[in-house]
Design an enzyme around this catalytic site. Sequence first.
Site: not given
Ligand code: SPD
Length: 290
Positions: A119, A150-151, A168, A175
Amino acid sequence: MNYIVKEESMESLWNMWFTELHKGRAGLALKVSRVLYSEFSEFQRIDVIDTEEFGKALVLYGSIMITEVDEFVYHEMLAHVPLFVHPKPAKVLIIGGGDGGTLREVLKHDKVETVTVVEIDKQVVEVSKRFFPNVASGFDSPKAHVQFDDGAHFVANTDEKFDVILADTSDPVGPAEVLFRRSFYQSVYDRLKDNGIFVPQSESPLFHKESVTKIYRNLNSVFPIVRMYLAHVPTYPSAIWSFAFCSKKSDPLDDFNADRVPDGKFQYYNTEIHKACFALPEYVKALLAK
Ligand code: SPD
């Protein structure tokens, strides 16, 4: 993020709403009871609001990431679809996922031995632990290893290989933009074992047509197998959300072992959903054919 503040009547003084707008023309409005946190981290604006209908919500860069009421849909679908296809998902990598929801779901799999979470924003993890302890519960697991990086930089530089990689991410602005590029997808491919599976969240096929087209063009140029699947997330733009099942070998339906899925363990995901989520409406098929 826009807070619309308006006077409702002489008796009730103020009414505060959070709105997330699509191109300034349409969107979601949630009645806010309290703003619990509002700060700029090194990378983005972070807000936590308490809403009357969806409980607490984490907002990054003006966009809802999770709400207490519906976060389970997104996190279960991102994690369980690939993890019930991979025969032995021992080593899992989560790119992003600082709220911990995906980690929590991944840790429900006995076959998982280690989960690395990369993250970029430490403050997101801290905020999630403080305001969303049920979502962030997995950070205490001895199987979880968190790195603040940074991933894209991480996958381009690590020598490790993974069984399953999940992206995710927030939306492809700010970012997270780099996490939708072809170069990132190529690095992810290189970090997967031979029967590895990669699933990134891939935006709304209704509201984000341009992004979706670009994401799938990039993914198809790297992975031999790319299949979109859908879930209903009420607080995401248009409420219809997509994920991309990408793999070197595995087919998300032919290699799915329904016997491994426990009855009634999850709130959204089950064997019927696994099979049905790959059925795409005609407008989505047309978008992907572009
Ligand atoms: N527009 C919202 C998109 C969010 C997608 N990722 C959410 C992360 C939750 N862990």
